[in-house]
Motif scaffolding. Sequence first.
Motif, PDB file in Angstrom:
ATOM      1  N   GLY A 105      -3.487  -3.478   7.479  1.00  0.00           N
ATOM      2  CA  GLY A 105      -3.772  -2.262   8.241  1.00  0.00           C
ATOM      3  C   GLY A 105      -2.513  -1.793   8.950  1.00  0.00           C
ATOM      4  O   GLY A 105      -1.474  -2.459   8.905  1.00  0.00           O
ATOM      5  N   ASP A 106      -2.585  -0.654   9.601  1.00  0.00           N
ATOM      6  CA  ASP A 106      -1.406  -0.086  10.241  1.00  0.00           C
ATOM      7  C   ASP A 106      -1.108  -0.761  11.578  1.00  0.00           C
ATOM      8  O   ASP A 106      -2.028  -1.202  12.287  1.00  0.00           O
ATOM      9  CB  ASP A 106      -1.582   1.417  10.447  1.00  0.00           C
ATOM     10  CG  ASP A 106      -1.448   2.178   9.131  1.00  0.00           C
ATOM     11  OD1 ASP A 106      -0.945   1.578   8.151  1.00  0.00           O
ATOM     12  OD2 ASP A 106      -1.847   3.350   9.074  1.00  0.00           O
TER      13      ASP A 106
ATOM     14  N   ARG B 285      12.581  11.341  12.707  1.00  0.00           N
ATOM     15  CA  ARG B 285      11.329  10.802  13.225  1.00  0.00           C
ATOM     16  C   ARG B 285      10.573  11.869  14.019  1.00  0.00           C
ATOM     17  O   ARG B 285       9.357  12.004  13.910  1.00  0.00           O
ATOM     18  CB  ARG B 285      11.611   9.580  14.106  1.00  0.00           C
ATOM     19  CG  ARG B 285      11.964   8.327  13.294  1.00  0.00           C
ATOM     20  CD  ARG B 285      12.295   7.171  14.225  1.00  0.00           C
ATOM     21  NE  ARG B 285      12.495   5.932  13.474  1.00  0.00           N
ATOM     22  CZ  ARG B 285      11.564   5.022  13.242  1.00  0.00           C
ATOM     23  NH1 ARG B 285      10.330   5.225  13.670  1.00  0.00           N
ATOM     24  NH2 ARG B 285      11.835   3.918  12.576  1.00  0.00           N
ATOM     25  N   ALA B 286      11.330  12.627  14.832  1.00  0.00           N
ATOM     26  CA  ALA B 286      10.697  13.699  15.611  1.00  0.00           C
ATOM     27  C   ALA B 286      10.104  14.750  14.679  1.00  0.00           C
ATOM     28  O   ALA B 286       9.007  15.269  14.921  1.00  0.00           O
ATOM     29  CB  ALA B 286      11.719  14.333  16.545  1.00  0.00           C
TER      30      ALA B 286
ATOM     31  N   ARG C  70       0.790  -1.235   0.000  1.00  0.00           N
ATOM     32  CA  ARG C  70       0.000   0.000   0.000  1.00  0.00           C
ATOM     33  C   ARG C  70       0.821   1.283   0.000  1.00  0.00           C
ATOM     34  O   ARG C  70       0.317   2.345  -0.310  1.00  0.00           O
ATOM     35  CB  ARG C  70      -0.907   0.020   1.238  1.00  0.00           C
ATOM     36  CG  ARG C  70      -1.782  -1.224   1.407  1.00  0.00           C
ATOM     37  CD  ARG C  70      -2.381  -1.264   2.812  1.00  0.00           C
ATOM     38  NE  ARG C  70      -1.349  -1.159   3.832  1.00  0.00           N
ATOM     39  CZ  ARG C  70      -1.542  -0.657   5.056  1.00  0.00           C
ATOM     40  NH1 ARG C  70      -2.738  -0.205   5.404  1.00  0.00           N
ATOM     41  NH2 ARG C  70      -0.546  -0.612   5.919  1.00  0.00           N
ATOM     42  N   PHE C  71       2.097   1.203   0.375  1.00  0.00           N
ATOM     43  CA  PHE C  71       2.880   2.416   0.608  1.00  0.00           C
ATOM     44  C   PHE C  71       3.550   2.894  -0.680  1.00  0.00           C
ATOM     45  O   PHE C  71       3.988   2.084  -1.502  1.00  0.00           O
ATOM     46  CB  PHE C  71       3.947   2.134   1.674  1.00  0.00           C
ATOM     47  CG  PHE C  71       4.577   3.365   2.263  1.00  0.00           C
ATOM     48  CD1 PHE C  71       3.832   4.265   3.007  1.00  0.00           C
ATOM     49  CD2 PHE C  71       5.923   3.628   2.063  1.00  0.00           C
ATOM     50  CE1 PHE C  71       4.416   5.394   3.565  1.00  0.00           C
ATOM     51  CE2 PHE C  71       6.523   4.753   2.614  1.00  0.00           C
ATOM     52  CZ  PHE C  71       5.762   5.639   3.363  1.00  0.00           C
ATOM     53  N   ARG C  72       3.624   4.209  -0.842  1.00  0.00           N
ATOM     54  CA  ARG C  72       4.208   4.792  -2.053  1.00  0.00           C
ATOM     55  C   ARG C  72       5.269   5.848  -1.704  1.00  0.00           C
ATOM     56  O   ARG C  72       5.139   6.550  -0.696  1.00  0.00           O
ATOM     57  CB  ARG C  72       3.105   5.438  -2.914  1.00  0.00           C
ATOM     58  CG  ARG C  72       2.062   4.454  -3.434  1.00  0.00           C
ATOM     59  CD  ARG C  72       2.670   3.521  -4.468  1.00  0.00           C
ATOM     60  NE  ARG C  72       1.719   2.507  -4.942  1.00  0.00           N
ATOM     61  CZ  ARG C  72       1.681   1.261  -4.491  1.00  0.00           C
ATOM     62  NH1 ARG C  72       2.518   0.858  -3.549  1.00  0.00           N
ATOM     63  NH2 ARG C  72       0.818   0.395  -4.997  1.00  0.00           N
ATOM     64  N   PRO C  73       6.285   5.963  -2.558  1.00  0.00           N
ATOM     65  CA  PRO C  73       7.336   6.955  -2.308  1.00  0.00           C
ATOM     66  C   PRO C  73       6.842   8.383  -2.540  1.00  0.00           C
ATOM     67  O   PRO C  73       5.993   8.616  -3.407  1.00  0.00           O
ATOM     68  CB  PRO C  73       8.419   6.586  -3.322  1.00  0.00           C
ATOM     69  CG  PRO C  73       7.683   5.894  -4.419  1.00  0.00           C
ATOM     70  CD  PRO C  73       6.544   5.171  -3.775  1.00  0.00           C
ATOM     71  N   TYR C  74       7.399   9.316  -1.770  1.00  0.00           N
ATOM     72  CA  TYR C  74       7.016  10.715  -1.942  1.00  0.00           C
ATOM     73  C   TYR C  74       8.140  11.640  -1.494  1.00  0.00           C
ATOM     74  O   TYR C  74       9.100  11.210  -0.836  1.00  0.00           O
ATOM     75  CB  TYR C  74       5.736  11.022  -1.158  1.00  0.00           C
ATOM     76  CG  TYR C  74       5.887  10.963   0.348  1.00  0.00           C
ATOM     77  CD1 TYR C  74       6.309  12.081   1.065  1.00  0.00           C
ATOM     78  CD2 TYR C  74       5.590   9.797   1.065  1.00  0.00           C
ATOM     79  CE1 TYR C  74       6.444  12.046   2.452  1.00  0.00           C
ATOM     80  CE2 TYR C  74       5.727   9.741   2.441  1.00  0.00           C
ATOM     81  CZ  TYR C  74       6.158  10.871   3.133  1.00  0.00           C
ATOM     82  OH  TYR C  74       6.297  10.826   4.497  1.00  0.00           O
TER      83      TYR C  74
ATOM     84  N   ILE D 110       9.507   5.294   9.398  1.00  0.00           N
ATOM     85  CA  ILE D 110       9.229   6.593  10.028  1.00  0.00           C
ATOM     86  C   ILE D 110       7.729   6.886  10.008  1.00  0.00           C
ATOM     87  O   ILE D 110       7.127   7.223  11.030  1.00  0.00           O
ATOM     88  CB  ILE D 110      10.014   7.715   9.316  1.00  0.00           C
ATOM     89  CG1 ILE D 110      11.527   7.564   9.582  1.00  0.00           C
ATOM     90  CG2 ILE D 110       9.545   9.090   9.783  1.00  0.00           C
ATOM     91  CD1 ILE D 110      12.389   8.482   8.745  1.00  0.00           C
ATOM     92  N   ASP D 111       7.140   6.765   8.841  1.00  0.00           N
ATOM     93  CA  ASP D 111       5.729   7.131   8.694  1.00  0.00           C
ATOM     94  C   ASP D 111       4.802   6.220   9.491  1.00  0.00           C
ATOM     95  O   ASP D 111       3.754   6.663   9.992  1.00  0.00           O
ATOM     96  CB  ASP D 111       5.322   7.102   7.215  1.00  0.00           C
ATOM     97  CG  ASP D 111       5.940   8.262   6.434  1.00  0.00           C
ATOM     98  OD1 ASP D 111       6.978   8.796   6.872  1.00  0.00           O
ATOM     99  OD2 ASP D 111       5.371   8.651   5.392  1.00  0.00           O
TER     100      ASP D 111
END
Length: 803
Positions: A165-166, A399-400, A41-45, A132-133
């Motif tokens: 799911g997350d 991350r912060a 599900r995840f995509r680069p940005y 991170i996300d």
Amino acid sequence: MTETIEFVLLDSSYEILGKEPVVILWGITLDGKRVVLLDHRFRPYFYALIARGYEDMVEEIAASIRRLSVVKSPIIDAKPLDKRYFGRPRKAVKITTMIPESVRHYREAVKKIEGVEDSLEADIRFAMRYLIDKRLYPFTVYRIPVEDAGRNPGFRVDRVYKVAGDPEPLADITRIDLPPMRLVAFDIEVYSRRGSPNPARDPVIIVSLRDSEGKERLIEAEGHDDRRVLREFVEYVRAFDPDIIVGYNSNHFDWPYLMERARRLGIKLDVTRRVGAEPTTSVYGHVSVQGRLNVDLYDYAEEMPEIKMKTLEEVAEYLGVMKKSERVIIEWWRIPEYWDDEKKRQLLERYALDDVRATYGLAEKMLPFAIQLSTVTGVPLDQVGAMGVGFRLEWYLMRAAYDMNELVPNRVERRGESYKGAVVLKPLKGVHENVVVLDFSSMYPSIMIKYNVGPDTIVDDPSECPKYGGCYVAPEVGHRFRRSPPGFFKTVLENLLKLRRQVKEKMKEFPPDSPEYRLYDERQKALKVLANASYGYMGWSHARWYCKRCAEAVTAWGRNLILTAIEYARKLGLKVIYGDTDSLFVVYDKEKVEKLIEFVEKELGFEIKIDKIYKKVFFTEAKKRYVGLLEDGRIDIVGFEAVRGDWCELAKEVQEKAAEIVLNTGNVDKAISYIREVIKQLREGKVPITKLIIWKTLSKRIEEYEHDAPHVMAARRMKEAGYEVSPGDKVGYVIVKGSGSVSSRAYPYFMVDPSTIDVNYYIDHQIVPAALRILSYFGVTEKQLKAAATVQRSLFDFFASKK
């Protein structure tokens, strides 16, 4: 059908399957099953930062960005967002595409659009971006909804799942719940009769292994044919199926050698959990073994400045893993001799086993800290050791930043800039009794918090200070920082120190000898390392959040703080012996020291505590150099030059022993007698050559040196003999008898007959000078160290002569 599993994250990677990226999460369920989770599900940005004055045109800019889309990896979305950049509100466009590698192309194209100031976060690696996300940290327990992906022959794991799911963390970072993991240590021995081992020609004759079940194994070559060695090594790894593989200098020698050797022999080094994949050298120079965590323990030894020589046997002895006197040591160039002689081969096998036992023992010492460092920074275990402390802190900051809606600055190539450092007082030389060391707790992070220091809080125009409730002004340098609101670094550091306090509180729930206590202790150490790196990070030229003025201001406040404390200590009548950065050495008067601590904490607003108490401490006239006798009888030696690379091990040993004798017994003559005995042993050829080796690192290619320093001459001789010598290599040499300069008599230690050693050089230029750096203060001369005893003297005589 969706189900929920609970697992511990080990590592992440990604692959392009079909025309989409798939994130691969490697983990262990709480009931011990090895699993892979695939997230499609995840995509680069990345982000386009909108230039000032173009905020009203953000929709038009987003439309221009969408028109850059190409079929190979289309732009899925270009979404305007409100973000923060260096603490200030900014407009940005989040650009999402399909293939991670395409981000580089779009980054450059987007920067050319009018109204775009810069492209940001385009260089964050895709697998790390995902962690991170999704707020995923290694060695942390998560509950996650998944679907069974069925049997997947591409992975060597118990189950493969598709993420539905997350993830949800099952505990906060102060909890440590880990299932047992399989660990194996390995080491290789290579046969080379023609200089430095070359994988193009020289076989791997032994691979030694020790696993977490206590089993040991030697895989040996058939004569000089190592095909069986490599094949059996692959079979072993796949059969034992370790989660963690450890070696010593394995990223720079063992793995690259095995990888190249396997290529030469046409053998697939298929030891990963991804079928068909082989180990590869990855970012930060570490070797990636997909699905397994490859850890080079040498990386952690490199961070121990107190250990001069970083050889496996030296580090193992220093950490109490294995004494050199209790193990077999064979110099590497003699390995062929032991391999080819059936009578000696058994000794070589014992040597190989001792190596892997020492490696496993170091893993038991070092891995707990390494694992906690991985958890705290969010960087997988195989990478966190290979990277420098600046990068570790940076991943924590990134991350912060994500949590605080802050855009991450790009890394910019810049030259390092110097600035005035900390206060280091000239010590009161001599021997002092009953000295207490007072240590400012986390001085620099505390300064950054108190004065809200950071690149986002600098105020250039003094007239703007009132709107921030005023400004803090750094002494000497005059840099201003707003009082409010809290800046990025202040917020991050407050959270970091709060977390450390929570972990330290958690420690109190367990006995000090319990595994839980030790793990929490390692975690609080990892948090401390990160907090203390924050000041140095801002002055590091490679930092994303680089800020020379910030670093300059912090040291200015630090100098002011320690000088104020010194001034007050003297007002109280305390004798100040020495001061260095964040430590004060004063003669211990309990009542007055308590008043000083109260002043620093209540009036200055900083925490200070007693770090150690010396029964006696000896200072030369030099800064950062002293020897102390602690209350428990241990000797604490700091900064003496025998730890330098141009002194041999015997010089260091002599210096430390002389200091120990003087401080423990108070008898100077005993120290003199000891030195004379060492000189006698040296003259009689009873000192092993290994203690006479001088180690020096080549900083450039041999041809680039204008002057022939001893280590350069030794390196030339190695090269002439067929050995490969490169910048960064440590060259070990000894000085032999003969006429001419010292350089002309410097030879690689393994090319020398011990009987040719120039004993007088070592006495005159190593042993005696090292001893005199301490003993000369007590009136001892070079002549006395070399001659018969004449007078008995003690520290009492020394003190009496000073009255």
